[in-house]
Design an enzyme around this catalytic site. Structure first.
Site, PDB file in Angstrom:
ATOM      1  N   LYS A  44       9.222  35.209  19.907  1.00 20.42           N
ATOM      2  CA  LYS A  44       8.631  34.113  20.663  1.00 20.42           C
ATOM      3  C   LYS A  44       9.174  34.119  22.106  1.00 20.42           C
ATOM      4  O   LYS A  44      10.179  34.777  22.399  1.00 20.42           O
ATOM      5  CB  LYS A  44       8.944  32.789  19.957  1.00 20.42           C
ATOM      6  CG  LYS A  44       8.329  32.674  18.541  1.00 20.42           C
ATOM      7  CD  LYS A  44       8.680  31.314  17.922  1.00 20.42           C
ATOM      8  CE  LYS A  44       8.055  31.110  16.565  1.00 20.42           C
ATOM      9  NZ  LYS A  44       8.372  29.756  15.998  1.00 20.42           N
ATOM     10  N   TYR A  97      -1.330  28.308  14.502  1.00 21.47           N
ATOM     11  CA  TYR A  97      -0.625  27.125  13.981  1.00 21.47           C
ATOM     12  C   TYR A  97      -1.596  26.058  13.465  1.00 21.47           C
ATOM     13  O   TYR A  97      -1.286  24.876  13.508  1.00 21.47           O
ATOM     14  CB  TYR A  97       0.296  26.556  15.051  1.00 21.47           C
ATOM     15  CG  TYR A  97       1.561  27.372  15.233  1.00 21.47           C
ATOM     16  CD1 TYR A  97       2.323  27.772  14.136  1.00 21.47           C
ATOM     17  CD2 TYR A  97       2.008  27.736  16.502  1.00 21.47           C
ATOM     18  CE1 TYR A  97       3.488  28.524  14.293  1.00 21.47           C
ATOM     19  CE2 TYR A  97       3.176  28.488  16.662  1.00 21.47           C
ATOM     20  CZ  TYR A  97       3.906  28.873  15.549  1.00 21.47           C
ATOM     21  OH  TYR A  97       5.053  29.606  15.702  1.00 21.47           O
ATOM     22  N   ASN A 152      12.857  28.554  17.785  1.00 19.27           N
ATOM     23  CA  ASN A 152      13.585  29.345  16.786  1.00 19.27           C
ATOM     24  C   ASN A 152      13.367  30.854  16.925  1.00 19.27           C
ATOM     25  O   ASN A 152      13.511  31.609  15.975  1.00 19.27           O
ATOM     26  CB  ASN A 152      13.282  28.830  15.371  1.00 19.27           C
ATOM     27  CG  ASN A 152      11.791  28.727  15.116  1.00 19.27           C
ATOM     28  OD1 ASN A 152      10.991  29.295  15.868  1.00 19.27           O
ATOM     29  ND2 ASN A 152      11.413  28.021  14.070  1.00 19.27           N
ATOM     30  N   HIS A 157       8.902  34.376  14.797  1.00 16.55           N
ATOM     31  CA  HIS A 157       7.992  33.981  13.717  1.00 16.55           C
ATOM     32  C   HIS A 157       7.989  35.095  12.695  1.00 16.55           C
ATOM     33  O   HIS A 157       8.005  36.276  13.054  1.00 16.55           O
ATOM     34  CB  HIS A 157       6.565  33.788  14.245  1.00 16.55           C
ATOM     35  CG  HIS A 157       5.556  33.657  13.144  1.00 16.55           C
ATOM     36  ND1 HIS A 157       5.324  32.471  12.488  1.00 16.55           N
ATOM     37  CD2 HIS A 157       4.777  34.585  12.521  1.00 16.55           C
ATOM     38  CE1 HIS A 157       4.424  32.672  11.527  1.00 16.55           C
ATOM     39  NE2 HIS A 157       4.077  33.954  11.529  1.00 16.55           N
ATOM     40  N   GLU A 190      -2.669  36.044   9.432  1.00 17.70           N
ATOM     41  CA  GLU A 190      -2.028  36.153  10.749  1.00 17.70           C
ATOM     42  C   GLU A 190      -2.195  37.555  11.348  1.00 17.70           C
ATOM     43  O   GLU A 190      -2.472  37.702  12.539  1.00 17.70           O
ATOM     44  CB  GLU A 190      -0.537  35.812  10.617  1.00 17.70           C
ATOM     45  CG  GLU A 190      -0.305  34.333  10.281  1.00 17.70           C
ATOM     46  CD  GLU A 190       1.143  34.023   9.897  1.00 17.70           C
ATOM     47  OE1 GLU A 190       1.976  34.961   9.886  1.00 17.70           O
ATOM     48  OE2 GLU A 190       1.425  32.852   9.600  1.00 17.70           O
TER      49      GLU A 190
HETATM   50  N1  UDP Z   1       8.107  23.396  14.195  1.00 17.53           N
HETATM   51  C1  UDP Z   1       8.745  22.382  14.893  1.00 17.53           C
HETATM   52  N2  UDP Z   1       9.108  21.249  14.211  1.00 17.53           N
HETATM   53  C2  UDP Z   1       8.884  21.091  12.878  1.00 17.53           C
HETATM   54  C3  UDP Z   1       8.242  22.120  12.185  1.00 17.53           C
HETATM   55  C4  UDP Z   1       7.862  23.267  12.874  1.00 17.53           C
HETATM   56  O1  UDP Z   1       8.968  22.490  16.095  1.00 17.53           O
HETATM   57  O2  UDP Z   1       9.245  20.049  12.319  1.00 17.53           O
HETATM   58  C5  UDP Z   1       7.705  24.618  14.922  1.00 17.53           C
HETATM   59  C6  UDP Z   1       8.738  25.740  14.786  1.00 17.53           C
HETATM   60  O3  UDP Z   1       8.769  26.476  16.004  1.00 17.53           O
HETATM   61  C7  UDP Z   1       8.139  26.543  13.652  1.00 17.53           C
HETATM   62  C8  UDP Z   1       6.643  26.429  13.929  1.00 17.53           C
HETATM   63  O4  UDP Z   1       6.482  25.095  14.393  1.00 17.53           O
HETATM   64  O5  UDP Z   1       8.599  27.881  13.659  1.00 17.53           O
HETATM   65  C9  UDP Z   1       5.753  26.677  12.722  1.00 17.53           C
HETATM   66  O6  UDP Z   1       6.100  25.787  11.694  1.00 17.53           O
HETATM   67  P1  UDP Z   1       6.135  26.241  10.166  1.00 17.53           P
HETATM   68  O7  UDP Z   1       6.286  25.000   9.350  1.00 17.53           O
HETATM   69  O8  UDP Z   1       4.982  27.135   9.879  1.00 17.53           O
HETATM   70  O9  UDP Z   1       7.526  27.043  10.084  1.00 17.53           O
HETATM   71  P2  UDP Z   1       7.847  28.610  10.066  1.00 17.53           P
HETATM   72  O10 UDP Z   1       6.834  29.263   9.155  1.00 17.53           O
HETATM   73  O11 UDP Z   1       7.754  29.114  11.485  1.00 17.53           O
HETATM   74  O12 UDP Z   1       9.240  28.703   9.528  1.00 17.53           O
HETATM   75 MG    MG Z   2       4.806  29.111   8.941  1.00 20.51          MG
END
Ligand code: UDP
Ligand code: MG
Length: 173
Positions: A14, A54, A128, A131, A142
């Site tokens: 990212k 997303y 974070n 991805h 994806e």
């Molecule tokens: N995210 C966030 N706050 C939250 C949940 C998600 O900022 O409470 C962001 C974070 O960058 C995350 C992305 O949205 O990586 C996608 O969320 P997902 O629940 O799909 O998590 P991931 O699969 O990336 O672990």
């Molecule tokens: Mg996810």
């Protein structure tokens, strides 16, 4: 031996990972898995692509900030990009997900990529760094969203031949 078979998973470094100069570090870590890279490119993320990626979070209060984050908007034009990769190998989806760590960088294992390098912004977005696809269904959706079949080395999913109407493309002058 490098792994030639198995499932494919999407990894995105990212914009915060690019800004923090973590690309090499993350690639080195992931190379230890022996999974092979079957696709890789730098992408300037459009709003459309970000929202499609997303889509499962579109009703969340942080969605607008998340879309800006994955586009690199908070960091300035030189960071408005992600490095997109497809890794392939047996167990690639859960293994790379485990190496990425939990979504919330404060809850992620401290030696995971997110645990080591992620942070939560004052706006509450989890920056974070990486991805990683979380299930076979997500991985296929994806990868098809980010890559065309011609950008993948080898076969992943069924393809079809289509004839496109004439359109202008850029060539080197
Ligand atoms: N995210 C966030 N706050 C939250 C949940 C998600 O900022 O409470 C962001 C974070 O960058 C995350 C992305 O949205 O990586 C996608 O969320 P997902 O629940 O799909 O998590 P991931 O699969 O990336 O672990
Ligand atoms: Mg996810």
């Amino acid at each position: 031996m490098p792994q030639q078979t198995g499932e494919a998973t999407l990894v995105l470094i990212k914009p915060d990972g690019i800004k923090k100069s973590l690309t090499g570090n993350i690639l080195t870590k992931l190379s230890e898995t022996r999974f092979i890279i079957v696709g890789a490119k730098v992408v300037r993320v459009t709003t459309k692509l970000a929202e499609a990626h997303y889509q499962h979070l579109k009703d969340k209060p942080f969605f607008p900030d998340l879309i800006k984050y994955i586009q690199g908007k908070p960091y300035g034009p030189q960071y408005e990009r992600v490095f997109a990769l497809v890794y392939k190998g047996p167990g690639a989806i859960p293994k790379i997900r485990e190496m990425a760590g939990a979504t919330n960088p404060e809850e992620a294992d401290s030696v995971s990529i997110r645990g080591a390098y992620g942070r939560i912004t004052t706006k509450g977005v989890f920056e974070n760094v990486i991805h990683a696809s979380s299930s076979p269904e997500d991985a296929e959706r994806e990868i098809k969203l980010w890559f065309s079949p011609e950008e993948i080395v080898g076969d992943l999913y069924p393809t079809k031949k289509v004839t496109l109407p004439a359109r202008e493309v850029l060539e080197w002058a």
